[in-house]
Design a protein around this motif. Structure first.
Motif, short mmCIF file in Angstrom:
data_model
loop_
_atom_site.label_atom_id
_atom_site.label_comp_id
_atom_site.label_asym_id
_atom_site.label_seq_id
_atom_site.Cartn_x
_atom_site.Cartn_y
_atom_site.Cartn_z
N VAL A 1 7.67 -15.43 -1.44
CA VAL A 1 6.72 -14.45 -0.92
C VAL A 1 6.71 -13.29 -1.91
O VAL A 1 7.69 -12.56 -2.04
N GLU A 2 5.61 -13.18 -2.65
CA GLU A 2 5.62 -12.25 -3.78
C GLU A 2 5.42 -10.79 -3.38
O GLU A 2 5.78 -9.89 -4.09
N ASN A 3 4.84 -10.57 -2.23
CA ASN A 3 4.48 -9.19 -1.91
C ASN A 3 4.47 -9.06 -0.40
O ASN A 3 3.52 -9.47 0.26
N MET A 4 5.54 -8.50 0.17
CA MET A 4 5.62 -8.38 1.63
C MET A 4 5.86 -6.92 1.98
O MET A 4 6.79 -6.30 1.47
N GLY A 5 5.01 -6.37 2.81
CA GLY A 5 5.14 -4.97 3.20
C GLY A 5 4.62 -4.75 4.61
O GLY A 5 4.10 -5.66 5.25
N LEU A 6 4.74 -3.51 5.09
CA LEU A 6 4.38 -3.19 6.47
C LEU A 6 2.92 -2.76 6.59
O LEU A 6 2.37 -2.13 5.68
N LEU A 7 2.31 -3.10 7.73
CA LEU A 7 0.98 -2.59 8.09
C LEU A 7 1.16 -1.62 9.26
O LEU A 7 1.76 -1.98 10.28
N THR A 8 0.71 -0.37 9.09
CA THR A 8 0.93 0.64 10.12
C THR A 8 -0.37 1.40 10.41
O THR A 8 -1.30 1.38 9.61
N THR A 9 -0.38 2.07 11.56
CA THR A 9 -1.49 2.98 11.88
C THR A 9 -0.90 4.25 12.47
O THR A 9 0.24 4.26 12.95
N GLY A 10 -1.69 5.32 12.44
CA GLY A 10 -1.31 6.56 13.11
C GLY A 10 -0.80 7.63 12.18
O GLY A 10 -1.00 8.81 12.41
N VAL A 11 -0.12 7.24 11.11
CA VAL A 11 0.47 8.20 10.17
C VAL A 11 0.28 7.66 8.77
O VAL A 11 0.33 6.45 8.56
N GLU A 12 0.04 8.56 7.81
CA GLU A 12 -0.06 8.10 6.42
C GLU A 12 1.30 7.56 6.00
O GLU A 12 2.32 8.24 6.12
N PHE A 13 1.31 6.32 5.51
CA PHE A 13 2.59 5.63 5.30
C PHE A 13 2.55 4.91 3.95
O PHE A 13 1.61 4.17 3.66
N GLU A 14 3.57 5.15 3.15
CA GLU A 14 3.68 4.46 1.86
C GLU A 14 4.62 3.27 2.04
O GLU A 14 5.82 3.43 2.22
N SER A 15 4.02 2.07 2.03
CA SER A 15 4.83 0.86 2.19
C SER A 15 5.40 0.46 0.83
O SER A 15 4.68 0.46 -0.17
N LEU A 16 6.66 0.13 0.81
CA LEU A 16 7.31 -0.28 -0.45
C LEU A 16 7.52 -1.80 -0.38
O LEU A 16 8.43 -2.27 0.31
N PRO A 17 6.63 -2.58 -1.04
CA PRO A 17 6.66 -4.05 -0.86
C PRO A 17 7.94 -4.68 -1.39
O PRO A 17 8.58 -4.16 -2.32
#
Length: 853
Positions: free
Chosen positions: A616-632
């Motif tokens: 899995v080359e790129n796995m990160g979080l999907l969020t809503t409500g707050v600006e969020f920087e996902s680190l894959p």
């Protein structure tokens, strides 16, 4: 031999007059079909001064050899010809008119009347009044086309009526001609034309022919009488081919009576037959109903007494719905005796199926269709095969045999790309394949497969999906290939063998190298939308857990010196931005907080269902409500691994409520957004957490050495440091504490409290003392800065009240220890033990009695 079957034939076509509309010379296709559409709209015409209605069937192509069967069934006879041409000058006119005559000759033997519509010619020629030619300046200026067609149909009716009256009149003494189908003519050479058998044959065929003419002329009751008489005559001489035609005519007339709306599934109701249909006619298909249809005038004119009883009326007139099918079966069995009547037999089967579909008798309809499949025709062209299988598919669909319908449509699709075709029609093949999906319980929406059990035959569905992939590739559309292969892998994973899993993933990787898979909806030219296919099974996620921050980073509510909590009241703020997920679990608020700017963690328990290592080359979080920087993160899961913990991290950039909706991945070159709402088996401990503003962080160090052991276990909500110091009674020492701001926010507040615990001795003065003024001068402490804070430790104990104090001290000593800043200082006095155990820790204290620990 009639070679081209009309698969669209239905029983009510027997009452239509066939009119062919054709272009002469060079006519733009678009213009031709514009006029053809207007002509074809005039399909029903009321006959003037009567209640009769004429029905017209238009064709823009009709094989001349089929026309030769016009005596056998008159609705097969081309009785009208309309030609459309362009003529720009008077010079071209003679040649154009000559072409019109040549076209008429092609159907000459059967034509009742013809018309020529000329577009573009103006001037003297165009102004001459003509019956057979209509001149129009252009395709836009031709308002009278429909009126011309109505007049043309009236002229057809006049000829039809004269033929009907001529043939129906019994001219005693005149020889009745023997009507033949093309292949019979050679068989009747040299027959005795004076024999009773021959005469009966002639009478029977002519009576059947008159029945056809009556039906076309809108005289339903008369046609039924003629067909009944024809059946009796032809049965008596074993004239099976024509007996079949008479029976089929009887069926057609009865169908027209029972089902005035028609059986062909055409749009719009047909007009009721004047004088012969009651208002309930459309509902007359109750089992066993015998229909009585007597017109005294019509019966008298045919030599039958008008006062016949109801019994004779029942016997001679309209068939019941059940009898219609029996008579169709009989007619088809007679047709089957003649190999040259294959087309007639095939069309009769199709007509019967359309009637049975209305009667909702699916099993019987399927028997007729099965018979139609095996009727041997000449070697068909690929286009004819496609048409044949498409119509069979449509008919199976109509009787509710969805899988059988899909089977024939799939054959038609394969025929579009047959090796014998110079330019295979892959687009047509793909379109037909898409139409087979519902019949195999297959939709192209992956969500239909995520709920409940699998429907349909997986092996057939996989085959069909492979065919869609292949057709997409031959169409030159790699994005479609990727979408269909992704769908195959996602929905059919449980049914693929280990080898098939490897093969499909290798194909997918080769396609995604040219065109990566995305989460965009693909819209096909005909408007069909293909939804995205997220890989929720690569890997399979079983649980999602939001983790609290590490102890050193957790936010703590501030307490004042008096121990009172800061007010916890806060304004209620409603935000419509926060996504409300369906599951109550997902909406559940978590009792800890995350901090803006600090790295937050979510733990997923995943496993790999594939028989090989899954990258899995790129796995990160999907969020809503707050600006969020996902680190894959990049994963490599072993083949068919058990549950495997994966921690995904990210940094909230703003404050508020944050909801973890799912995760994104990149597997085999396909990017997926996997939402938790679409994963019914996933367990969560709640997915919504509060993000509070960034907090200051402080690092504390002291001048004293750390203690070797902890005096009191930590409660988990505090961070403790134990330091150790040895002092004699009356001795003082300084403890220097360094406070370093290692966060990004300034330190604004410092509170220091002290607490001495578990002492029986009287303690004089301040055991611990400090002055905060010098320290507070350095506040607010900016990020990166260090403040110092000095605590004075002074030992002053009162020994006067105790006996044997030295002995006490030598036995136990007094321990004092402190927990700086974040916890109270503590003092512990151990009671004297009369019989002390021999313990290495205690024995080490003997010999130095005059100090306090």
């Amino acid at each position: 031999k009639m070679s081209v079957p009309d698969y669209m034939q239905c029983a009510e076509d027997h009452q239509t007059l066939l009119v062919v509309v054709q272009p002469i010379g060079i006519v733009p296709e678009e213009s031709f079909f514009r006029i053809y559409k207007r002509i074809a709209a005039v399909s029903q015409v009321n006959v003037r001064d009567s209640q009769r209605v004429l029905y017209i069937r238009y064709r823009h192509h009709y094989p001349p050899e089929n026309n030769e069967w016009g005596d056998f069934q008159t609705h097969r006879k081309v009785v009208g010809l309309i030609t459309i041409t362009e003529c720009s000058s008077a010079k071209e006119w003679p040649q154009t008119f000559e072409k019109f005559h040549l076209q008429k000759e092609m159907y000459g033997s059967t034509l009742y009347d013809s018309r020529l519509f000329v577009f573009g010619l103006q001037g003297e020629i165009a102004e001459q009044p003509r019956t057979d030619v209509a001149f129009y300046p252009s395709y836009d200026e031709c308002e009278t086309v429909e009126k011309r067609i109505e007049d043309f149909i009236e002229s057809l009716f006049i000829v039809l009526e004269s033929k009907r009256l001529d043939r129906a009149t019994d001219k005693s003494g005149d020889k009745i001609p023997l009507l033949c189908v093309p292949f019979e003519k050679k068989d009747f050479v040299g027959l005795d034309t004076d024999s009773r058998h021959y005469k009966k044959r002639c009478q029977g065929r002519m009576r059947k022919h008159v029945g056809d003419l009556c039906l076309q002329a809108g005289m339903l009751q008369d046609s039924l009488v003629h067909y009944h008489m024809a059946v009796e005559l032809l049965r008596s001489v074993n004239d099976f081919l024509w007996l079949g035609a008479a029976l089929e005519g009887l069926c057609s007339a009865s169908v027209i009576y029972h089902y005035p709306g028609g059986t062909g599934g055409k749009v719009g109701p047909r007009r009721a037959q004047g004088g012969s249909l009651s208002g309930e006619a459309g509902n007359r298909h109750r089992p066993g109903a015998q229909e009585v249809l007597i017109d005294p005038g019509a019966l008298t004119s045919n030599g039958i007494n008008a006062d016949t009883s109801a019994e004779i009326g029942r016997a001679k007139n309209c068939l019941s719905p059940e009898d219609i099918i029996e008579k169709y079966k009989e007619a088809i069995s007679y047709y089957g005796k003649y190999k040259n009547a294959g087309v007639i037999e095939l069309e009769a089967c199709v007509k019967a199926v359309r009637v049975l579909a209305i009667q909702k008798r699916s099993m019987e309809a399927s028997e007729f269709l099965q018979n139609a499949v095996y009727i041997n025709l000449r070697q068909l062209s690929e286009e004819e095969k496609i048409q044949r299988y498409s119509i069979l598919s449509e008919l199976y669909e109509r009787i509710g045999f969805h899988r059988k319908s899909a089977f024939f449509k799939r054959i038609a699709a394969m025929q579009c790309a047959a090796p014998s075709i110079p330019e295979p029609g892959w687009r047509a093949c793909y379109k037909l394949l898409l139409e087979t999906l519902p019949g195999y319980s297959l939709s192209l929406d992956p969500q239909d497969f995520s709920r409940g059990t699998h429907r349909g035959w997986a092996a057939v569905q996989m085959r069909l999906l492979h065919e869609l992939v292949y057709a997409s590739r031959r169409m030159g559309n790699p994005a479609l290939c990727v979408r269909h292969l992704s769908f195959l892998l996602q929905t059919m994973l449980d049914f693929l063998s280990d080898q098939e899993k490897k093969d499909v993933t290798q194909s997918l990787e080769s396609y995604t190298a040219k065109c990566p898979g995305t989460m965009e909806v693909i819209t096909l030219p005909d408007g069909l939308k293909l939804p995205p296919v997220p890989f929720t099974k690569l890997p399979i996620v079983k649980s999602v857990k939001l983790l609290n921050l590490p102890t050193s980073l957790r936010p703590h509510k501030m307490k004042s010196l008096l121990g009172q909590n800061v007010s916890t009241k806060s304004p209620f703020i409603y935000s419509p931005i926060i996504a409300h997920s369906r599951g109550e679990e997902r909406n559940k608020k978590i009792d800890f907080q995350w901090v803006q700017g600090d790295v937050c963690e979510v733990q997923l328990m995943v496993y790999n269902p594939m028989p090989f290592e899954l990258r899995v080359e790129n796995m990160g979080l999907l969020t809503t409500g707050v600006e969020f920087e996902s680190l894959p993160a990049a994963l490599s899961l072993p083949a068919e691994s058990g549950l495997y913990p994966v921690t995904l991290v990210g940094v909230p950039q703003t404050t508020g409520q944050i909801t973890v909706n799912g995760y994104h991945t990149s597997v085999f070159g396909v990017f997926s957004d996997c939402l938790l709402d679409n994963l019914p088996g996933v367990k969560t401990n709640g997915c919504t957490v509060e993000v509070i503003p960034a907090l200051p962080r402080v690092q504390i160090s002291t001048s004293l050495p750390r203690s070797a052991h902890t005096l009191q276990p930590s409660s988990g909500d505090e961070i403790s440091t134990n330091v150790s110091v040895q002092l004699y009674n009356g001795e003082t020492q300084q403890l220097i504490i360094k406070l370093e701001n290692i966060g990004t926010e300034p330190l604004e507040k410092l509170e220091v409290t002290a607490k001495t615990v578990n002492t029986k001795e009287k303690l004089y003065g301040d055991f611990l003392s400090w002055n905060l003024e010098d320290t507070l001068c350095q506040f607010p402490l900016k990020p990166g800065k260090i403040a110092t804070f000095i605590v004075n430790i002074k030992v002053k104990l009162d020994f006067s009240c105790q006996e044997n104090l030295l002995q006490d001290l030598s036995d136990d000593g007094i321990s004092v220890s402190g927990l700086p800043l974040s916890s109270p200082f503590r003092q512990v006095v151990k009671p004297r033990v009369e019989t002390k155990p021999l313990n290495p820790q205690e024995s080490s204290k003997v010999g130095d009695f005059s100090h306090v620990k």
